[in-house]
Design a protein around this motif. Sequence first.
Motif, short mmCIF file in Angstrom:
data_model
loop_
_atom_site.label_atom_id
_atom_site.label_comp_id
_atom_site.label_asym_id
_atom_site.label_seq_id
_atom_site.Cartn_x
_atom_site.Cartn_y
_atom_site.Cartn_z
N THR A 153 94.14 20.72 26.67
CA THR A 153 94.60 20.86 25.29
C THR A 153 93.85 21.99 24.59
OG1 THR A 153 95.09 18.50 25.21
CG2 THR A 153 94.90 19.64 23.10
N ALA A 154 92.54 22.07 24.80
CA ALA A 154 91.74 23.12 24.19
C ALA A 154 92.20 24.50 24.66
CB ALA A 154 90.26 22.92 24.52
N LEU A 155 92.48 24.62 25.92
CA LEU A 155 92.94 25.90 26.48
C LEU A 155 94.30 26.29 25.92
CD1 LEU A 155 92.22 28.11 28.48
CD2 LEU A 155 93.38 26.79 30.25
N LEU A 156 95.23 25.33 25.85
CA LEU A 156 96.56 25.62 25.30
C LEU A 156 96.49 25.99 23.83
CD1 LEU A 156 98.63 22.83 27.10
CD2 LEU A 156 98.63 25.29 27.60
N LYS A 157 95.62 25.34 23.08
CA LYS A 157 95.44 25.69 21.67
C LYS A 157 94.85 27.09 21.53
CE LYS A 157 95.16 21.35 19.20
NZ LYS A 157 94.34 20.50 18.31
N ARG A 166 95.16 29.55 23.47
CA ARG A 166 96.18 30.56 23.82
C ARG A 166 97.34 30.56 22.84
NH1 ARG A 166 96.34 30.33 30.40
NH2 ARG A 166 94.25 31.16 30.67
N GLY A 167 97.34 29.66 21.88
CA GLY A 167 98.39 29.62 20.87
C GLY A 167 99.67 28.98 21.32
N ILE A 168 99.64 28.26 22.45
CA ILE A 168 100.84 27.63 22.98
C ILE A 168 101.17 26.35 22.20
CG2 ILE A 168 101.84 26.52 25.02
CD1 ILE A 168 100.16 28.56 26.67
N ILE A 169 100.12 25.60 21.82
CA ILE A 169 100.33 24.43 20.96
C ILE A 169 99.42 24.56 19.75
CG2 ILE A 169 100.98 22.92 22.87
CD1 ILE A 169 98.19 21.70 22.79
#
Length: 88
Positions: free
Chosen positions: A78-82, A84-87
């Motif tokens: 979740t931290a990685l996706l956030k 990268r601006g994906i979520i």
Amino acid sequence: MKCHRLNELIELMQPEWQKEPDLNLMEFIAKLANEAGYNGELAELTDDVLIYHLKMRNSQKDDMIPGLAKDQEDDFKTALLKARGIIK
């Protein structure tokens, strides 16, 4: 120093200074600087040192810094996706 930073510093300092009314302002600031581990000249003490020390002064040693706690994610994915601006 910006006006909002001055207001924040006063809001944080007032209740703590009231606990030690026998100290004048400079004595209290010197005490805060010493508690924060600042060893330089008081004239070079930044407002950031005082603000962060006052925010963390009455917290436990393992408590997270308030500015970092808001970005804390328990899940790496979740931290990685956030990040990268994906979520959001």
